[in-house]
Design an enzyme around this catalytic site. Sequence first.
Site, PDB file in Angstrom:
ATOM      1  N   GLY B 298       0.792  -1.229   0.000  1.00 45.28           N
ATOM      2  CA  GLY B 298       0.000   0.000   0.000  1.00 45.28           C
ATOM      3  C   GLY B 298       0.821   1.274   0.000  1.00 45.28           C
ATOM      4  O   GLY B 298       1.889   1.356  -0.612  1.00 45.28           O
ATOM      5  N   SER B 299       0.322   2.243   0.755  1.00 41.20           N
ATOM      6  CA  SER B 299       0.789   3.629   0.616  1.00 41.20           C
ATOM      7  C   SER B 299       2.257   3.858   0.975  1.00 41.20           C
ATOM      8  O   SER B 299       2.791   4.927   0.680  1.00 41.20           O
ATOM      9  CB  SER B 299      -0.073   4.543   1.472  1.00 41.20           C
ATOM     10  N   VAL B 300       2.885   2.893   1.614  1.00 47.06           N
ATOM     11  CA  VAL B 300       4.319   3.073   1.884  1.00 47.06           C
ATOM     12  C   VAL B 300       5.088   3.211   0.562  1.00 47.06           C
ATOM     13  O   VAL B 300       6.189   3.772   0.533  1.00 47.06           O
ATOM     14  CB  VAL B 300       4.909   1.913   2.715  1.00 47.06           C
ATOM     15  N   LYS B 302       4.277   5.124  -1.803  1.00 47.22           N
ATOM     16  CA  LYS B 302       4.216   6.514  -2.303  1.00 47.22           C
ATOM     17  C   LYS B 302       5.569   7.212  -2.121  1.00 47.22           C
ATOM     18  O   LYS B 302       5.903   8.118  -2.893  1.00 47.22           O
ATOM     19  CB  LYS B 302       3.118   7.281  -1.581  1.00 47.22           C
TER      20      LYS B 302
END
Lengths: 136, 590
Positions: B298-300, B302
Site C-alpha cells: 500500500g501507501s508506503v 508513495k
Amino acid sequence: MTPFTFLFQKRIRGFRLAELAAFFCLTALVLGVYFSKAHAGGETARIGDVDDQITEEQHRVRLLNAELAHLEEPARIERLSQQYLGLAPIDAKRETNSTSLMEIARAADTPAPPAKVVKAATPPKPAPAASEGAVR
Amino acid sequence: MSPVDFHGDYREPYGPLQVWRWLTGRMWSVERAFERAKTSGRAVDDTRLRIFFVLAIFALAFVTLGLRATRAALFAPIEAAGREAAPLAGARADLVDRDGRLLAVDLTHYGLYLDPREIWDTNEIRRKLLPVFPKLAPERLERALHAGRREYLGGGLTPQEMQAIHDLGLPGISFEEEAKRVYPLGATAEHLIGFTDAGGRGLSGAEKALDAQIHEAAAAGEPVQLAMDLRVQAALQDELLKASDKFGTLNAMGMVVNIRTGEILAMSSLPDYDPNAPGKSPIPNLTNHEAASVYELGSVFKAFTIAMGLDTGVVNIDSTFDVHAPLMSGGRLIHDFDKGDSTLALWQVFTHSSNIGAAKLALMAGPDRMTTYFRRFGLLKAAPSEMYESARPILPRKFDDDTLAHMAFGQGISVSPLALATGYSALMNGGVYRPLTVLKVAPGHEAKGVQVISEQTSYTMLQLMRMNAHTDPRGSGHKADALGLRVGGKTGSAQKPENGHYGKNNVSSFVAVFPTDGPINADRYLVVVTLDSPHATKDSFGLITAGWNAAPTAGAVIDRIAPFLGVQRVITADSPTPNGPGAKPSDIAE
C-alpha cells in the site's frame, strides 16, 4: 707416536682404544636418546592430560554460558521483573540525562510554597498519619 | 702458442656434472692411495686404511642418526604427538549478537549405541533401559537387539542422561560424542538466527545464510558475530507480540535496520517457534514472513513514487495535483481515503497519503522512469540479502499506465517487507542502495552501495517523513512520534487480495525512521512494522488502518530501543506531537 696413532695402536685387553672410545660414545648416545625420548613421552602424556582437562573445562564453560544465556533471555527477565518486582519500561517523560540531574536535585530541595489556610466551618478532623505525605 | 688465452680465469659454473666429477675424482684418489700403499709393500697399511675408512663412515652415520633422534625427541611439536582433539564432524561456530551475547552454540551430547553380541540378558536391557531413556521407542530397541551388530539407538543425550544410562552398568551399551546445536534463547530471534538439521547443516535464517562461514569459523575456534542487538530484538519482539494480541493479527512482523551500515539489528515474525524443537511447531510458524512472504504494502510505496518524481525533476515539492475527483485507471476508480481535498501540493500528497496524487505523478513520469526507479530501489527483484528466504516479488505482467498508476501507491505489486526496508534505507541514507546484512559490520567500514537518488532528494524525503509523523497535523504517522526522538514515518494500509479480488482484511504497514535530524550520512534507524489482517479495537475507533495499529506499535518499539542505540531524546516545546495518543480518526489522514 702421535696421539692419533696412539688411539689406534693402544690396546686394552685386546680392544683398541679407538674402538672402546667409539663404544662408549655409542652407548652414551643410545642412553641419551632413550632418556630423552622417555622424558619427552612423559611430558607429552602430561600435556595430553592437561589438554583433556582444558577440553573438559571448555565444554563445561560452554554449557554454563548456554545456561547463562538461557537465564538472561530478555523476555524471561522482563516477565520475572514484572512479576516479582513490579518493574516496567520507564516513561519517556521521566528519562533524563546526567547534565539535568543538578536541576532536578535543586528543584527537589526547594521548599514548596505554603498552602493557603482555609477556615472551615467545622473543625477539621485530624488526618491519619499515613496520609501526611499526600499533602505534597 | 695461441695468441689468445682461451682459458684465462674462466671457470665452469657449478652444477650436478661438476659435483659428480669432483666426487669420482676424490674416490679415485682414495683408491689410488690404497694401491700406492700396496705397491710400496705396506699391505697392512692398506687394510688399516680400509677399516678406518669404513669405521669413519659408520660413525658419521650413527652420529647423524643420533642427532636426528635427539632433535626429534626434544624439539618435536606437540601436535605431532597426535593428542590434539579433532573437532567433531559438522561442528559449527557459536553465533553471538553484536555485543557478544550467545545466540546459538554447539554443545557436546552423546549418541547411544547397543551391541547385542555382548548381551546375554536382553530382558534386563528392556527392563532397565526404557524407563531411563523414554525417548527410545521399544520397537527400535527390539530391532537393535536382533540386529546382530552394533546399532545406533538414539542421540542428543545430555551429559546427565548419559551418566544415568551409564550408571545402569548394562553390557553392550556404549556412547559416542556428538555435537548438538542448542539455542539458549528459545523463541527469541528464531527466524533471524534460524536452525540446523541433526547433521549440523543450516536450514533457515543466518544458520543457512552463513553455513559455510560458520563451519570455517568453527575450525578456527572463532564465533560468528551477527549484526543483531539482542536488546533491540527483545523490545521489537515484545511489542509485536502485544500488537498481535491486541489486534488479533494473522501474522505480525518487523525489523530494525541501521540504514547507514545496512545492518539488520532485529527481525521478528509472529507466530514464532522454538528452534530447539522446530518439528513440534506448525509448519506455517517456521516461515519468516519478513523475508519469505510478499504483500501488497500500500501507501508506503508513495515514498518511492515521490522520490522518483523529485529526483527526475518531473515535479518539485510544491507542484500541485488536482485530487478532487477519483481517477479512472484500468477499469477501476482510484479514490483517496482522506476525502475532501481538492488540490494538494506534492508534500501534501505524501502526508495526506493521496492515491490520486501519487497515481497522477506516476502517469506524468511514464513507465520508463517508474520502472527504472523501482528497479533501482530493488522492488522488482528479491531483496539482495544473505538470507536464503528472501522472496521474489509478484509483479504486474506488463508495466502500462494502468498498472503504474496502481503501483504508485503500492497496489498490484507484492514485495517482502525485507525488500521494502532495503528500498527505504536507500531513500533515507543519502540515496545509496546497499543490501541489508545479518553480519556485523566492522566499525569504520562501510559496505559498497549504488547511488540511486541524489542526496538532496534523500534529504527531502527524510523531511517529508518527519512532516508526516510530526509537523503536518494531518499526517498519518503521529502515533509513532515517540517523545523527543524526532521520528518520521509513512503508513501503508492495503486491502488483501482474497479469492481473486480485494477482501475486507488488510495489511497495515508502518515505516519509521529516526532521528530525522543531523547530517544525512549519520547513523539513522529504520523500523518497519507489518501487521497481516489486524482487527479493529475500541482504541482504534473501529479502524484497521496502519495509523491506528502499525504506527503506534512502531512508536512503542522506538521508545524502547532508542536508549540502546544511543539516540538521545531532545524534548522541546513542540516535542509532543499534536495528534499523538488520544487523537481521533478525524484528526488523522490515512
